[in-house]
Design a protein around this motif. Structure first.
Motif, PDB file in Angstrom:
ATOM      1  N   ILE A 132       0.860  -1.177   0.000  1.00 41.37           N
ATOM      2  CA  ILE A 132       0.000   0.000   0.000  1.00 41.37           C
ATOM      3  C   ILE A 132       0.893   1.223   0.000  1.00 41.37           C
ATOM      4  O   ILE A 132       1.800   1.343   0.838  1.00 41.37           O
ATOM      5  CB  ILE A 132      -0.924   0.009   1.235  1.00 41.37           C
ATOM      6  N   GLY A 133       0.667   2.118  -0.952  1.00 38.89           N
ATOM      7  CA  GLY A 133       1.475   3.328  -1.061  1.00 38.89           C
ATOM      8  C   GLY A 133       0.705   4.540  -0.570  1.00 38.89           C
ATOM      9  O   GLY A 133      -0.463   4.735  -0.915  1.00 38.89           O
ATOM     10  N   LEU A 134       1.390   5.376   0.225  1.00 37.64           N
ATOM     11  CA  LEU A 134       0.780   6.589   0.773  1.00 37.64           C
ATOM     12  C   LEU A 134       1.725   7.773   0.619  1.00 37.64           C
ATOM     13  O   LEU A 134       2.859   7.719   1.099  1.00 37.64           O
ATOM     14  CB  LEU A 134       0.472   6.415   2.265  1.00 37.64           C
ATOM     15  N   PRO A 135       1.305   8.873  -0.015  1.00 36.93           N
ATOM     16  CA  PRO A 135       2.111  10.098   0.032  1.00 36.93           C
ATOM     17  C   PRO A 135       2.011  10.712   1.434  1.00 36.93           C
ATOM     18  O   PRO A 135       0.980  10.589   2.093  1.00 36.93           O
ATOM     19  CB  PRO A 135       1.454  10.992  -1.030  1.00 36.93           C
ATOM     20  N   TYR A 136       3.086  11.369   1.866  1.00 37.47           N
ATOM     21  CA  TYR A 136       3.115  11.823   3.266  1.00 37.47           C
ATOM     22  C   TYR A 136       2.934  13.333   3.425  1.00 37.47           C
ATOM     23  O   TYR A 136       3.174  13.882   4.501  1.00 37.47           O
ATOM     24  CB  TYR A 136       4.425  11.385   3.934  1.00 37.47           C
ATOM     25  N   HIS A 137       2.441  14.031   2.406  1.00 33.31           N
ATOM     26  CA  HIS A 137       2.438  15.493   2.411  1.00 33.31           C
ATOM     27  C   HIS A 137       1.287  16.131   3.184  1.00 33.31           C
ATOM     28  O   HIS A 137       1.279  17.343   3.361  1.00 33.31           O
ATOM     29  CB  HIS A 137       2.343  16.019   0.967  1.00 33.31           C
ATOM     30  N   PHE A 138       0.310  15.367   3.613  1.00 28.25           N
ATOM     31  CA  PHE A 138      -0.933  15.983   4.084  1.00 28.25           C
ATOM     32  C   PHE A 138      -0.960  16.163   5.594  1.00 28.25           C
ATOM     33  O   PHE A 138      -0.338  15.430   6.353  1.00 28.25           O
ATOM     34  CB  PHE A 138      -2.129  15.174   3.601  1.00 28.25           C
ATOM     35  N   GLY A 139      -1.721  17.174   6.005  1.00 23.51           N
ATOM     36  CA  GLY A 139      -1.935  17.484   7.404  1.00 23.51           C
ATOM     37  C   GLY A 139      -3.201  18.307   7.541  1.00 23.51           C
ATOM     38  O   GLY A 139      -4.030  18.374   6.622  1.00 23.51           O
ATOM     39  N   ARG A 140      -3.348  18.990   8.667  1.00 24.92           N
ATOM     40  CA  ARG A 140      -4.608  19.659   8.990  1.00 24.92           C
ATOM     41  C   ARG A 140      -4.620  21.143   8.638  1.00 24.92           C
ATOM     42  O   ARG A 140      -5.619  21.829   8.857  1.00 24.92           O
ATOM     43  CB  ARG A 140      -4.911  19.473  10.476  1.00 24.92           C
ATOM     44  N   ARG A 141      -3.529  21.685   8.119  1.00 25.80           N
ATOM     45  CA  ARG A 141      -3.465  23.097   7.783  1.00 25.80           C
ATOM     46  C   ARG A 141      -3.372  23.259   6.263  1.00 25.80           C
ATOM     47  O   ARG A 141      -2.968  22.337   5.563  1.00 25.80           O
ATOM     48  CB  ARG A 141      -2.255  23.773   8.446  1.00 25.80           C
ATOM     49  N   GLY A 142      -3.712  24.453   5.753  1.00 26.90           N
ATOM     50  CA  GLY A 142      -3.585  24.719   4.336  1.00 26.90           C
ATOM     51  C   GLY A 142      -4.912  24.689   3.615  1.00 26.90           C
ATOM     52  O   GLY A 142      -5.982  24.476   4.203  1.00 26.90           O
ATOM     53  N   LEU A 143      -4.844  24.878   2.296  1.00 22.71           N
ATOM     54  CA  LEU A 143      -6.055  24.890   1.471  1.00 22.71           C
ATOM     55  C   LEU A 143      -6.629  23.495   1.311  1.00 22.71           C
ATOM     56  O   LEU A 143      -7.845  23.327   1.179  1.00 22.71           O
ATOM     57  CB  LEU A 143      -5.735  25.481   0.093  1.00 22.71           C
ATOM     58  N   VAL A 144      -5.779  22.497   1.258  1.00 25.50           N
ATOM     59  CA  VAL A 144      -6.232  21.108   1.193  1.00 25.50           C
ATOM     60  C   VAL A 144      -5.652  20.378   2.402  1.00 25.50           C
ATOM     61  O   VAL A 144      -4.498  20.580   2.777  1.00 25.50           O
ATOM     62  CB  VAL A 144      -5.801  20.427  -0.125  1.00 25.50           C
ATOM     63  N   THR A 145      -6.471  19.564   3.010  1.00 28.59           N
ATOM     64  CA  THR A 145      -6.065  18.918   4.260  1.00 28.59           C
ATOM     65  C   THR A 145      -6.325  17.422   4.168  1.00 28.59           C
ATOM     66  O   THR A 145      -7.049  16.941   3.293  1.00 28.59           O
ATOM     67  CB  THR A 145      -6.844  19.505   5.451  1.00 28.59           C
ATOM     68  N   GLY A 146      -5.761  16.707   5.108  1.00 29.24           N
ATOM     69  CA  GLY A 146      -5.956  15.266   5.167  1.00 29.24           C
ATOM     70  C   GLY A 146      -5.149  14.694   6.302  1.00 29.24           C
ATOM     71  O   GLY A 146      -4.308  15.375   6.900  1.00 29.24           O
ATOM     72  N   ASP A 147      -5.384  13.441   6.615  1.00 24.22           N
ATOM     73  CA  ASP A 147      -4.623  12.788   7.666  1.00 24.22           C
ATOM     74  C   ASP A 147      -3.160  12.646   7.246  1.00 24.22           C
ATOM     75  O   ASP A 147      -2.831  12.620   6.054  1.00 24.22           O
ATOM     76  CB  ASP A 147      -5.210  11.402   7.969  1.00 24.22           C
ATOM     77  N   SER A 148      -2.294  12.516   8.229  1.00 22.55           N
ATOM     78  CA  SER A 148      -0.849  12.425   7.989  1.00 22.55           C
ATOM     79  C   SER A 148      -0.415  10.964   7.930  1.00 22.55           C
ATOM     80  O   SER A 148      -0.592  10.219   8.905  1.00 22.55           O
ATOM     81  CB  SER A 148      -0.077  13.156   9.092  1.00 22.55           C
ATOM     82  N   ALA A 149       0.161  10.572   6.803  1.00 20.31           N
ATOM     83  CA  ALA A 149       0.590   9.181   6.631  1.00 20.31           C
ATOM     84  C   ALA A 149       1.627   8.780   7.668  1.00 20.31           C
ATOM     85  O   ALA A 149       1.644   7.635   8.142  1.00 20.31           O
ATOM     86  CB  ALA A 149       1.138   8.974   5.219  1.00 20.31           C
TER      87      ALA A 149
END
Length: 815
Positions: free
Chosen positions: A748-765
């Motif tokens: 399973i591949g996951l990019p690690y760029h996401f978090g809770r701040r910014g214009l686009v958000t997501g959980d942190s890998a």
């Protein structure tokens, strides 16, 4: 490489258009794979098994570049009789200390005195060449299939292509990115590549080498100067307490007498003079006592634990975002909550700055803003276009970046912050009589400032890094540095970057006005050398191995080395047949005329490392710390020297044949996207980039999607013993199931760029990952772990804690 280094990848494409073969070995099919002649997927964390089999293929079939290997590597050296290999101890080397979890490497050394015993025929059973053959004999194509999931035919195609494209007339290059360093065996993976390239004669020659793809966030430059706790600029070791203020003791403990490092005292004294000026005298050891001492592990993850334990009170964060970019994000955020104060400098309010009120832990109720005592100072930082300075790329090439615009409002550069912070500290200590304050008060801190915000002059810092002679003139190369305090140099590897009073890194001579070496575009350390160890591009007699690969050669007429335009990585007048005299025991004088690897005290490329590594003299396959599989090669399952953190905050998934390992049956690997930058602080706030990659996603194969009921475009929850996160599902043929150890391995591949701040958000890998490190570097294993995946979104609030706890219970993991 195409994903993360698209500008550099243009040269790969140009080479391909001229007939070069491009092969890509990676768990995922990426933009690089799309442009390659061959893509071979393998299981994340099995790299040494693959590379070891390439080594075995070379040795078993006599494909090594024999003359290069005999003369330029330590293949001929004979190892001590008491040495025992992993082949004899089933995965351990001799010297293992089970109580300490470390090796005592005395038995790894070479037989005899100085010089050691050697066998030029490479037949002695204890010579390095024969040890190498025995060590890798079991690394066969069949083992590659069993461990890596790579069919023998695909493996052999790569091994044979490398061999055919190496030798006198041809060379091959190996490119790797930080993914190789993100393993508990990261250093040894790179070592395995080095062994391949040395055996094939691909080091020090045009078109060869091992290219560590660098440039993001100036990774290379930040280790050269450096930001590492255990090094001084130019890779000079940081002192330990044993030597006190004794400079000669420090030099004696820190480097060999022969080769380039034989001038360590000159490098160190020149550095100390650059920093402390007239206060640094021979009588006080040139202020060696002003330097901090290493009294333990002060790397990032050890410091994280110290924060949790209440031993570290303050933390300054510049150019990183540990709440997203470091492993085990929950542990990172817990550590931040234990601080007295935190300073964050960034272009946007990143997750590390907002940890006290906006984290997964505030959502679950584990953290309440009113209970967190950390005082947070968020300071706006200048972007790269708003400041001047150098970037260092893969080629060690420094290129000066000019400031385009002034930073807005209160945003300032790192140089401004560092300079003015220390200036104010020095003002406060100006009248101090305390001995402990002398290192700060004695500093030469007189950089000129300019502009509306008193920005320090970056070129003035570069001039200090370059160094000066006693007459005030700039040094032109590191060989001019002296041990008597008559020269200054802020980084010996950068000596010459301001030669003749010119910022050499700012040069931009067009390709049409110089040859392909491009020696007048920017400046490469050390000494503007574009190919390290380029003496190896000529044979032992000084003749080019090949006229079509002519690069450096010895001129009998001029009694000097000549080149196509590169700086020669060797004393210019040392003849190929030079043999050191009895009195030539130090520095470059101690090396033979046919010893091109001048950073080593013997001048040879090390196939076998007799000292200097924590985990053994030869790369050896171990499973990642978390793996669905037991080690198929040795009884020793995982790297015995891996650095673990067995705490309640950092539970590990069971692995291999351990009870509960089936709870986390899939391989997890993280990676980067072209459209986002590292932990996302600089890119998730940019509308164009946010639109291109708006959400966290997980890549899964159609087979895994069917097995787990995952729908393309739908949601999935990925879980480990540390956390559970959610991501959009990308069902794709780009990530294939592999046949490993008799069963199917899903990744399973996951990019690690996401978090809770910014214009686009997501959980942190990275919340999913454990903290477990390569002991050589203290770098975490980001690229291989285990997990489970289920369809649907993760639970919210306290229900998420119960969800993760249930996984721990099923796996038998204590919370």
């Amino acid at each position: 490489m195409a994903e993360q280094h698209p500008v550099g990848f243009q040269w790969v494409i140009e080479a391909k258009e001229r007939g070069a073969t491009v092969m890509h070995v990676d768990p995922r099919y990426t933009r690089t794979s799309a442009m390659a002649d061959l893509h071979v997927p393998l299981r994340a964390g099995s790299d040494i098994a693959f590379l070891g089999a390439v080594i075995n293929h070379i040795l078993e079939n006599g494909r090594e570049f024999r003359e290069y290997v005999r003369t330029y590597t330590n293949a001929r050296m004979i190892v001590k009789q008491e040495f025992r290999d992993t082949e004899e101890l089933d995965g351990l080397f001799s010297g293992w200390q089970p109580g300490d979890g470390t090796y005592e490497p005395g038995s790894w050394g070479l037989e005899g005195g100085d010089p050691p015993a050697e066998d030029w025929e490479l037949e002695h059973p204890r010579c390095v060449f024969q040890i190498l053959k025995r060590h890798y004999a079991r690394y066969t194509p069949e083992l590659v299939e069993r461990v890596c999931g790579v069919p023998p035919a695909s493996f052999l195609q790569i091994a044979e292509t490398l061999c055919r494209n190496s030798g006198r007339e041809r060379t091959s290059a190996i490119c790797y990115a930080v993914g190789w360093t993100h393993h508990t065996t990261g250093v040894q993976i790179i070592r395995a590549a080095a062994i391949i390239q040395l055996l094939l004669g691909n080091i020090g020659r045009p078109g060869g080498g091992i290219l560590a793809l660098r440039g993001h966030a100036n990774i290379q430059g930040s280790t050269d100067i450096p930001t590492l706790y255990d090094m001084l600029p130019g890779y000079i070791p940081m002192p330990h307490p044993e030597c006190g203020d004794d400079l000669d003791c420090f030099v004696g403990q820190s480097g060999p007498n022969a080769g380039v490092w034989g001038s360590l005292k000159s490098y160190t004294v020149s550095l100390l003079k650059a920093w402390w000026g007239d206060a640094a005298t021979k009588e006080n050891g040139f202020c060696i006592g002003h330097l901090p001492r290493i009294d333990g592990d002060h790397s990032h993850y050890a410091m994280t634990q110290r924060m949790i334990d209440g031993l570290t009170k303050g933390f300054i964060v510049m150019g990183q975002n540990p709440a997203v970019g470091s492993a085990n994000g929950a542990m990172q955020r817990k550590a931040l909550a234990k601080l007295d104060w935190l300073v964050v400098r960034d272009t946007n309010e990143i997750e590390t700055a907002a940890f006290w009120y906006d984290t997964p832990q505030t959502e679950t109720g584990e953290h309440r803003p009113e209970d967190i005592g950390t005082e947070v100072f968020f300071l706006p930082a200048a972007a790269h276009t708003e400041k001047a300075g150098t970037f260092t790329n893969t080629q060690r090439l420094l290129q000066w970046r000019h400031q385009a615009v002034e930073p807005p409002q209160d945003a300032r550069s790192e140089l401004w912050f560092t300079y003015h912070l220390m200036r104010r500290i020095r003002d406060k200590l100006a009248d101090s009589g305390e001995e402990r304050d002398r290192p700060i008060r004695d500093l030469t801190w007189d950089y000129p400032v300019h502009g509306p915000h008193d920005e320090p002059d970056g070129e003035a810092v570069l001039r200090e890094i370059n160094g000066r002679r006693a007459d005030g003139e700039f040094v032109t190369k590191s060989q001019e540095l002296a041990p008597d305090g008559s020269t200054t140099c802020g980084s010996w590897i950068h000596a010459g970057i301001y030669a003749d009073g010119v910022n050499q890194s700012a040069r931009r001579k067009p390709a049409s006005e110089q040859n392909w070496v491009a020696a007048e575009w920017g400046w490469a350390w050390p000494g503007n050398r574009r190919i390290l160890y380029n003496r190896a591009s000529a044979d032992p007699e000084g003749r080019p191995w090949s006229e079509r690969k002519r690069y450096v050669w010895w001129s009998e007429e001029k009694q000097a080395w000549q080149s196509l335009g590169d700086e020669i990585d060797f004393p210019p007048g040392k003849a190929p047949d030079h043999v050191p005299g009895d009195d030539d025991t130090t520095g470059m004088e101690a090396l033979r005329g046919d010893a091109p690897f001048i950073l080593h005290p013997d001048g040879l490329g090390w196939l076998y490392v007799p000292s200097g590594l924590a985990d053994g003299p030869l790369p050896t396959h171990y499973e990642p710390h978390e793996s669905p599989f037991a080690n198929s090669v040795y009884a020793q399952d995982r790297s015995p020297t891996r650095e673990t953190f067995h705490t309640a905050d950092n539970p590990y998934n069971p692995s291999g044949g351990e009870a509960g390992a089936g709870t986390f049956p899939f391989v997890l690997t993280t990676y980067r996207l072209t459209e986002h930058h590292t932990a996302g602080g600089m890119s998730r706030s940019v509308p164009h980039l946010a639109e291109l990659q708006p959400e966290l996603f997980c890549e899964v194969s159609p087979q895994l999607a069917a097995e787990r009921g995952l729908e393309h475009g739908g949601w999935a929850t990925i879980a480990t013993a540390r956390a559970a996160i959610e991501a959009r599902v990308l069902v794709t043929e780009r990530i294939q199931p592999l046949h490993v150890a008799g069963r199917t391995a899903h990744q399973i591949g996951l990019p690690y760029h996401f978090g809770r701040r910014g214009l686009v958000t997501g959980d942190s890998a990275n919340d999913l990952l454990p903290i477990v490190l390569d002991l050589n570097t203290h770098i975490n294993e980001f690229k291989a772990a285990t997990c489970d995946i289920r369809p649907g979104r993760r639970p919210r609030g306290p229900a998420l804690l119960a969800y993760v706890e249930e996984y721990r219970r099923r796996a038998g993991v204590s919370s």
